[in-house]
Design an enzyme around this catalytic site. Structure first.
Site, PDB file in Angstrom:
ATOM      1  CE  LYS A 116      89.627 105.444  40.523  1.00 57.76           C
ATOM      2  NZ  LYS A 116      90.217 105.273  39.185  1.00 57.76           N
ATOM      3  CE  LYS A 198      96.492  99.943  45.986  1.00 55.30           C
ATOM      4  NZ  LYS A 198      96.364  99.449  44.652  1.00 55.30           N
ATOM      5  CE  LYS A 201      98.611 105.624  40.407  1.00 52.63           C
ATOM      6  NZ  LYS A 201      99.241 105.604  39.106  1.00 52.63           N
TER       7      LYS A 201
END
Ligand code: TRP
Length: 338
Positions: A116, A198, A201
Site C-alpha cells: 500500500k 486474485k 476490488k
C-alpha cells in the site's frame, strides 16, 4: 444473546470500493453458514478505510450499502452481531494500548503495508502502518477464537496472535488467542483478465472483476471478455493446471450453480468457450439478482437498518467494554470515578 458454550467468530470488511464476486464467494457467503455453530460478530470496518483517502459522502454511502449487503448475503441480525466499527469506541482505545506493545519493525515489515505504501506513495500515513494493530483490536476485544479471512490477511492475523500472547505473558491471561479460519474456495477466485492474480476490488481494470452490484448486461460483457487458455481440443472446458483461466471460470460456475466441477466439465464437453461463458454468466446473474433486490429493499427501509445497527453496536459495546476495562486495569490505569 451470546451463548458461552459456543466459540466466537469475528470478521470484517472495509466499506471501500466495490465488493466483488470473489469477496462474496470466498468470504461473505460462508459467514451465514457459521451463524448456527458460533457466536458470530460481523463488522463494517470504516475506521480502517480512512487509512487511504476517502470522499466523506462516498464513505458514508459505502458503509450503509455494505451493512445492507451483509444482510442480503445471509447474515441474520437476530443470530449475529452486526455493527459499524466506529460505533464502538473501544476499538480505537484498545488500539492505543496495543500500539504500545507492538514494535515499529513488526509493522514496517508487513507485506500489505509495503504494497500500500507503494500504491499510495503520496499518503503513507501513520494509520496505514498501524492498520494491523487496529485489526488486532477488532479481533481481541471480543475474545475471538476464529477469524474467517483470506490468505492475504494471514500475516495480520499472526500479528494479532503475537500481540495477544505478548500481552497475556506480560500482564496475565487476558485475551483469547485467535486462529484463522481459511476458506477453501474463496481465495481461488482470480481476476478475469489475469488468472495469476486474485479478483481484487482495487484492480484498476474494470473488466477483471465482477462486482456484486453489476447488472446482468455487465456480467455478460465481462465474462465474454474474460481471458481463456488457447486450446483447440474437443474438450476445451477442463479444470487443469495448464488452463488457469478456464479453471477459474469453472470454479466460478461451480460455486454459483452448485454443480461440482466434474459435473460442469461433463456438461460442457464438446462445447466451445462461447457457450460456456454464457452459462457462467447466467449462473452468476442468478446469484447476484436476488442479493441486489434484497439490498435495495433493505436500503429503502432506514428504520430497520437503524434498529439493526443500534442493537448490534449495543451488543458489541457491552462485550468490548468488559475486555477493555480489564486491559486498562492490568496495565495500571486508574478506573474512572463513577
Ligand atoms: N484487513 C481486513 C481486510 O482487508 C479487514 C479487517 C479489518 C478484518 N479488521 C478485521 C478482517 C478483523 C477480519 C478481522 O480484509
Amino acid at each position: 444473546m451470546a451463548d458461552e458454550s459456543k466459540q466466537t467468530v469475528f470478521s470484517g470488511v472495509q466499506p471501500t470500493g466495490k465488493i466483488t464476486l470473489g469477496n462474496y464467494l470466498g468470504a461473505i457467503k460462508n459467514w451465514g453458514a457459521l451463524q448456527q455453530r458460533y457466536n458470530c460478530i460481523y463488522c463494517v470496518v470504516d475506521l480502517h478505510s480512512l487509512t487511504v483517502t476517502q470522499l466523506p459522502a462516498e464513505l458514508r454511502k459505502n458503509t450503509l450499502d455494505l451493512v445492507a449487503l451483509y444482510i442480503a448475503c445471509g447474515i441474520d441480525p437476530q443470530l449475529s452481531t452486526l455493527f459499524i466499527q466506529s460505533h464502538v469506541p473501544q476499538h480505537a482505545e484498545l488500539c492505543w494500548i496495543l500500539d504500545t506493545i507492538c514494535y515499529v519493525g513488526e509493522l514496517s515489515r508487513m507485506t500489505q503495508f509495503k504494497e500500500k505504501s507503494r500504491k499510495h506513495a503520496d499518503n503513507i500515513n501513520a494509520g496505514l502502518m498501524n492498520y494491523p494493530v487496529l485489526m488486532a483490536s477488532d479481533i481481541l476485544l471480543y475474545q475471538t477464537n476464529l477469524v474467517p479471512v483470506g490468505k492475504d490477511q494471514v500475516q495480520h492475523l499472526e500479528l494479532a496472535r503475537n500481540l495477544a500472547q505478548r500481552f497475556n505473558a506480560r500482564y496475565s491471561d487476558t485475551f483469547a488467542v485467535p486462529e484463522a479460519l481459511l476458506s477453501k474456495t474463496g481465495n481461488s477466485i482470480k481476476s478475469l483478465q489475469d488468472p495469476s492474480a486474485k479478483m481484487s476490488k482495487s484492480d484498476p481494470n474494470d473488466n477483471a472483476v465482477i462486482c456484486l452490484t453489476d447488472d446482468a448486461d455487465t456480467v455478460v460483457r465481462k465474462l465474454r471478455r474474460a481471458v481463456t487458455d488457447s486450446d483447440s481440443s474437443f474438450n476445451c472446458v477442463r479444470h487443469a493446471a495448464d488452463k488457469p483461466a478456464v479453471s477459474n471460470l469453472l470454479n466460478i460456475y461451480s460455486l454459483t450453480s452448485g454443480e461440482t466441477v466434474a459435473q460442469a466439465e461433463k456438461r460442457f464437453e464438446g462445447k466451445g468457450y462461447g457457450v460456456f461463458k454464457q452459462a457462467v454468466a447466467d449462473a452468476v446473474i442468478a446469484v447476484l439478482q436476488p442479493i441486489q433486490a434484497r439490498q435495495k429493499q433493505l436500503l429503502a427501509d432506514k428504520a430497520y437498518l437503524e434498529s439493526v445497527l443500534k442493537t448490534g453496536a449495543d451488543n458489541a459495546r457491552y462485550i468490548a467494554a468488559k475486555t477493555l476495562s480489564k486491559v486498562y486495569r492490568k496495565v495500571g490505569l486508574i478506573a474512572p470515578i463513577r
